[in-house]
Write an enzyme that holds these catalytic residues in place. Structure first.
Site, mmCIF file in Angstrom:
data_model
loop_
_atom_site.group_PDB
_atom_site.id
_atom_site.type_symbol
_atom_site.label_atom_id
_atom_site.label_comp_id
_atom_site.label_asym_id
_atom_site.label_seq_id
_atom_site.Cartn_x
_atom_site.Cartn_y
_atom_site.Cartn_z
ATOM 1 N N LYS A 54 -68.963 -24.581 -79.402
ATOM 2 C CA LYS A 54 -70.349 -24.479 -79.409
ATOM 3 C C LYS A 54 -71.100 -25.202 -80.262
ATOM 4 O O LYS A 54 -71.894 -25.930 -80.402
ATOM 5 C CB LYS A 54 -70.865 -23.025 -79.412
ATOM 6 C CG LYS A 54 -70.625 -22.134 -78.183
ATOM 7 C CD LYS A 54 -70.650 -20.614 -78.346
ATOM 8 C CE LYS A 54 -70.251 -19.979 -77.056
ATOM 9 N NZ LYS A 54 -69.999 -18.328 -77.106
ATOM 10 N N GLN A 98 -71.035 -13.487 -81.044
ATOM 11 C CA GLN A 98 -69.930 -13.847 -80.158
ATOM 12 C C GLN A 98 -69.279 -12.596 -79.883
ATOM 13 O O GLN A 98 -69.124 -11.609 -80.629
ATOM 14 C CB GLN A 98 -68.852 -14.722 -80.952
ATOM 15 C CG GLN A 98 -67.733 -14.787 -80.194
ATOM 16 C CD GLN A 98 -68.160 -16.009 -78.996
ATOM 17 O OE1 GLN A 98 -69.035 -16.778 -78.996
ATOM 18 N NE2 GLN A 98 -67.184 -15.882 -77.809
ATOM 19 N N ASP A 121 -78.442 -16.010 -74.856
ATOM 20 C CA ASP A 121 -77.028 -15.521 -73.903
ATOM 21 C C ASP A 121 -77.749 -14.969 -72.807
ATOM 22 O O ASP A 121 -77.035 -14.707 -71.725
ATOM 23 C CB ASP A 121 -76.148 -14.611 -74.690
ATOM 24 C CG ASP A 121 -75.067 -15.143 -75.507
ATOM 25 O OD1 ASP A 121 -74.464 -16.104 -74.746
ATOM 26 O OD2 ASP A 121 -74.587 -14.719 -76.448
HETATM 27 N N1 GUN Z 1 -67.526 -14.176 -75.224
HETATM 28 C C1 GUN Z 1 -67.300 -14.830 -74.000
HETATM 29 N N2 GUN Z 1 -68.359 -15.215 -73.455
HETATM 30 C C2 GUN Z 1 -69.361 -14.979 -74.291
HETATM 31 C C3 GUN Z 1 -70.515 -15.398 -74.005
HETATM 32 O O1 GUN Z 1 -71.173 -16.382 -72.962
HETATM 33 N N3 GUN Z 1 -71.602 -15.236 -74.896
HETATM 34 C C4 GUN Z 1 -71.157 -14.545 -76.075
HETATM 35 N N4 GUN Z 1 -72.108 -14.015 -77.113
HETATM 36 N N5 GUN Z 1 -69.935 -14.133 -76.267
HETATM 37 C C5 GUN Z 1 -68.993 -14.373 -75.282
#
Ligand code: GUN
Length: 293
Positions: A54, A98, A121
């Site tokens: 990211k 996360q 998200d």
């Molecule tokens: N963990 C796995 N996929 C995601 C996601 O799309 N967003 C977040 N915040 N954590 C994750």
């Protein structure tokens, strides 16, 4: 039949180029540089990889990103305090905590505490509510990425039977919502499906998956979907990222299923690329920008 490969890498590059141009135009017009704050609690290796991807993607498109590492033993209250500070920071337009969080942390309380206007998200109950009413500000990243794949590959799902495997809040449920809606924020061709949402208690799963024109697999089990579960000519979207002794594999037995399906996303190089990309798009929107192609 040999399935067409729906190349997530190429589609993600195309969208990231659009985001990059849109960010530049937004800043040139006097808008703020979009800022994304990622919060990583502990040292989960898979989360490390996701967060690193990211960060790199942000850099590519001109989004300012910061990574905040907190210790494994962080408490819910400490994390709530931290999120509160990010909520107040006007240079931060998107906050990503996360997942998964360590077990001592109450994840629902943390997600509820993120300012819905910065919830890139799309996990906050307010944003989930807007999504279910068909007026989402932030589409959840993985389902949004899947819609982008369908739209950009000109796959029309109007009136088709979409079968989704997995009822998670992150993928399965929002995917079902989006595919069944009357209108789509992405393309008029990627809504109006008849949707069946399957889960671990679904009886006689293969009899349902064999009815699917579109199958979205998000169960988190390596090669769970076999060729016998696929109707010849179906479109198969594989959301799985499973680490095995033989590397990363999806939820779909790619070699076998690609001989039956008409189109399929690979793993890696499929949906995962789009998830990161749509996070960038949401951060741009959160900063007041607009994604234009
Ligand atoms: N963990 C796995 N996929 C995601 C996601 O799309 N967003 C977040 N915040 N954590 C994750």
């Amino acid at each position: 039949m040999v399935a067409r490969i729906l190349d997530g890498k190429v589609i993600a590059q195309e969208i990231q180029a659009e985001i990059s141009r849109s960010v530049a135009a937004h800043v040139a017009a006097g808008g703020p540089t979009p800022g994304l704050a990622a919060v990583l609690v502990g040292e989960d290796p898979a989360s490390e990889v996701y967060v690193r991807n990211k960060q790199r993607a942000c850099k590519r498109v001109g989004i300012a990103s910061s990574l905040h590492r907190l210790p494994q033993l962080t408490s819910t209250d400490e994390l709530l305090d931290f999120v509160g500070k990010l909520n107040e920071d006007s240079t931060i337009h998107g906050i990503l905590v996360q997942l998964p969080l360590p077990q001592q942390v109450d994840a629902a309380r943390i997600l509820d505490a993120i300012d819905p206007a910065k919830d890139v998200d799309g996990f906050h109950p307010y944003n989930v509510g807007l999504l279910s009413q068909g007026r989402a500000r932030f589409l959840p990243c993985t389902p949004h990425g899947i819609l982008q794949i369908l739209a950009r590959c000109q796959i029309d799902i109007t009136g088709k039977h979409a079968v989704i495997l997995g009822r998670s809040d992150i993928v399965g449920k929002p995917m079902a919502t989006l595919l069944s809606q009357k209108d789509s924020p992405v393309s008029p061709q990627c809504c109006n499906a008849t949707v069946t949402l399957c889960h671990s208690r679904t009886a006689d799963l293969p009899s349902i998956t064999r009815q699917a024109d579109l199958l979205v697999a998000a169960v988190g089990r390596a090669k769970f979907v076999t060729a016998e579960m696929i109707r010849p000519g179906a479109v198969v979207i594989d959301v799985g990222i499973n680490r095995t002794d033989n590397g990363i594999v999806g939820d779909v037995d790619f070699a076998a299923v690609s001989a039956v399906a008409s189109a399929i996303t690979p793993v890696p190089g499929g949906v995962g690329r789009l998830t990161v990309t749509m996070l960038l798009a949401n951060t741009l929107v959160s900063a007041g920008g607009k994604l234009t192609s």
